[in-house]
Design an enzyme around this catalytic site. Sequence first.
Site, PDB file in Angstrom:
ATOM      1  N   THR A 283       0.861  -1.195   0.000  1.00  0.00           N
ATOM      2  CA  THR A 283       0.000   0.000   0.000  1.00  0.00           C
ATOM      3  C   THR A 283       0.886   1.230   0.000  1.00  0.00           C
ATOM      4  OG1 THR A 283      -0.018   0.164   2.384  1.00  0.00           O
ATOM      5  CG2 THR A 283      -1.761  -1.150   1.384  1.00  0.00           C
TER       6      THR A 283
ATOM      7  N   GLU B  37      -6.025  -2.818  -1.177  1.00  0.00           N
ATOM      8  CA  GLU B  37      -6.521  -3.915  -0.330  1.00  0.00           C
ATOM      9  C   GLU B  37      -7.752  -4.600  -0.922  1.00  0.00           C
ATOM     10  OE1 GLU B  37      -5.491  -1.013   0.675  1.00  0.00           O
ATOM     11  OE2 GLU B  37      -4.645  -1.039   2.693  1.00  0.00           O
TER      12      GLU B  37
ATOM     13  N   LYS C 194     -12.526  17.800  12.065  1.00  0.00           N
ATOM     14  CA  LYS C 194     -13.493  17.627  13.151  1.00  0.00           C
ATOM     15  C   LYS C 194     -13.653  18.962  13.863  1.00  0.00           C
ATOM     16  CE  LYS C 194     -13.151  12.729  13.333  1.00  0.00           C
ATOM     17  NZ  LYS C 194     -12.665  11.497  13.877  1.00  0.00           N
TER      18      LYS C 194
ATOM     19  N   TRP D 193     -18.274  16.814  11.427  1.00  0.00           N
ATOM     20  CA  TRP D 193     -17.251  16.543  10.423  1.00  0.00           C
ATOM     21  C   TRP D 193     -17.398  17.460   9.206  1.00  0.00           C
ATOM     22  CZ3 TRP D 193     -16.985  10.423   9.949  1.00  0.00           C
ATOM     23  CH2 TRP D 193     -16.591   9.896  11.183  1.00  0.00           C
TER      24      TRP D 193
HETATM   25  P1  AMP Z   1      -4.582   3.028  -3.285  1.00  0.00           P
HETATM   26  O1  AMP Z   1      -4.641   1.789  -2.497  1.00  0.00           O
HETATM   27  O2  AMP Z   1      -3.227   3.623  -3.369  1.00  0.00           O
HETATM   28  O3  AMP Z   1      -5.232   2.889  -4.626  1.00  0.00           O
HETATM   29  O4  AMP Z   1      -5.435   4.118  -2.497  1.00  0.00           O
HETATM   30  C1  AMP Z   1      -6.770   3.886  -2.153  1.00  0.00           C
HETATM   31  C2  AMP Z   1      -7.401   5.163  -1.692  1.00  0.00           C
HETATM   32  O5  AMP Z   1      -7.483   6.096  -2.779  1.00  0.00           O
HETATM   33  C3  AMP Z   1      -8.835   5.002  -1.258  1.00  0.00           C
HETATM   34  O6  AMP Z   1      -8.934   4.507   0.056  1.00  0.00           O
HETATM   35  C4  AMP Z   1      -9.361   6.423  -1.386  1.00  0.00           C
HETATM   36  O7  AMP Z   1      -8.982   7.227  -0.284  1.00  0.00           O
HETATM   37  C5  AMP Z   1      -8.627   6.929  -2.611  1.00  0.00           C
HETATM   38  N1  AMP Z   1      -9.485   6.819  -3.792  1.00  0.00           N
HETATM   39  C6  AMP Z   1      -9.486   5.864  -4.739  1.00  0.00           C
HETATM   40  N2  AMP Z   1     -10.403   6.124  -5.687  1.00  0.00           N
HETATM   41  C7  AMP Z   1     -11.013   7.271  -5.331  1.00  0.00           C
HETATM   42  C8  AMP Z   1     -12.063   8.070  -5.886  1.00  0.00           C
HETATM   43  N3  AMP Z   1     -12.659   7.752  -7.031  1.00  0.00           N
HETATM   44  N4  AMP Z   1     -12.419   9.185  -5.220  1.00  0.00           N
HETATM   45  C9  AMP Z   1     -11.826   9.536  -4.063  1.00  0.00           C
HETATM   46  N5  AMP Z   1     -10.831   8.844  -3.499  1.00  0.00           N
HETATM   47  C10 AMP Z   1     -10.425   7.722  -4.117  1.00  0.00           C
END
Ligand code: AMP
Length: 544
Positions: A185, A330, A439, A444
């Site tokens: 990640t 994940e 917050k 929120w």
């Molecule tokens: P990653 O594992 O690096 O792809 O990151 C995942 C995170 O990217 C998610 O938990 C979100 O916070 C963010 N994310 C992915 N797609 C979107 C989306 N369409 N809009 C807003 N946030 C997103």
Amino acid sequence: MLGLMQDWPLLCHKILDHAATYHPKRSIVSRSVEGPIVATNYRDVRSRALRLAKRLDKDGIKLGDRVGTLAWNTWRHLEAWYGIMGVGAIYHTLNPRLFPEQIAEIVNHAEDRVMMTDLTFMPLLEKLAGKLPTIERYVVLTDAAHMPATKLKNAVPYEEWIGEVDDDFRWASFDENTAAGMCYTSGTTGGPKGVLYSHRSNVLHSMIAALPDAMGLSSRDVIMPVVPMFHANCWGIALTAPMTGAALVMPGAKLDGPSVYELLNEHKVSITAAVPTVWLMLLQHLEANKGELPYLERVIIGGSACPRAMIKAFQDSYDVQVIHAWGMTEMSPLGSLGSIKPEYAHLTGEAQLDIQVKQGHPPFGVEMKITDDAGREQPWDGKTFGRLKVRGPAIASSYFKGEGGQILDEHGFFDTGDVATLDEHGYMHITDRSKDVIKSGGEWISSIELENLAVGHPDVAEAAVIGVRHPKWDERPLLIIVPKKDRRIAKDDLLKFMEGKIAKWWMPDDVVFVNEIPHTATGKIQKITLREQFRDYRLPTAAE
Ligand code: AMP
């Protein structure tokens, strides 16, 4: 009583077998790292993946071993994934945009035995080589003619290395729950966290991704994953495309507007996928050159929130349907996609965009809920935010080597770290990361909503909102702005622009102008650095 159906384990190499048998000539076109466009097909890719598997086997790579890949999207990288999985080893994609020390830390944590790399990353690996004791061999994804002199341990050019054997090899057979792939990640806190996909989860995820309300992929499509194979399992496309028999266009190392544009039109791409920053570059190129997209039908946009203006530009100016998607490493990674359900089919114009800026609804195989901090489920009213939690067969149950401990709640749900609303039709709308939500007085405030609003101002290039300490309200929003080149914006003008579009108490308490906002390796705003930078910032309202 058990059913009387055959025990046919869900193994990833069966996907490539299927493609090679039923779609043998379907094209796989790549922009090679060496430069020229290279065309191949599923039959040949399978044959070469078998050689790669046989060659790995000869080197003693076996069930459960990790093989690192530091590579762009090309046919060779695709062969590498299948060849590695085909001996029961695990492809481990590395993100070259991470700091070199992070890459070393991740390779060591994963204990990769072989590193398959593009020419691009050889200088990086040469610098790191002394710090990568587990790597026994470097395979450079090129041929002898392009192979530079190198001191990398046991380095060989890929073409000659797989050329040492034929394709007379049987894929290994094992349980479908065996690990197939690995991706760390992009988390910025704590140690590295490896997500370990299984053959079963990858196969199920591919079926889920192919569904009509997801990517809706078929053998009539030509799909170009601009999203790199090293970002969140390539959004599943390296597996879903061969499963459905879709033709592939692999963009290699060049992801700029003109290069992407050329491939889209030259190779009649019907569907493509990437993060918003890639599409910003393409749209700028299209606008500057009066370009057109006659073949492209759909674009999947995710990874971070897709701006409303981007959806509008693709749909209104280029007649390309936008599918806004959300997911995470994940989750293999798809969590939701924004196809239009019949309940919203009557909407047009701005009302339709109101739905499309949401992150969509989950396909089969993803269960979702939102809860408050105490774990109580929140209503699906499109207004109440909660922590977004998910459960399903292609969602992580824990991280590699148990990093981060227990990650599921008592009902088996994984807390995504996102904050979202769900509406009555199951459309999810991300309002924030739980770490980033502001917050204020126990309520929120969504930093993302404020950012989206601010970037709607014609002189704003980029915006970030963070919570800053406040004596009365705990936290209040601070708006950080990068103006467009050669533009000046007055703070009051910007605030006036935002007024009336959000609740009064959401209005930022102050605005600061900067030249640059820091980004993570996957292109997201690095809020942790901003919070550090503005830790002692005193808001003008703090004295009230
Ligand atoms: P990653 O594992 O690096 O792809 O990151 C995942 C995170 O990217 C998610 O938990 C979100 O916070 C963010 N994310 C992915 N797609 C979107 C989306 N369409 N809009 C807003 N946030 C997103």
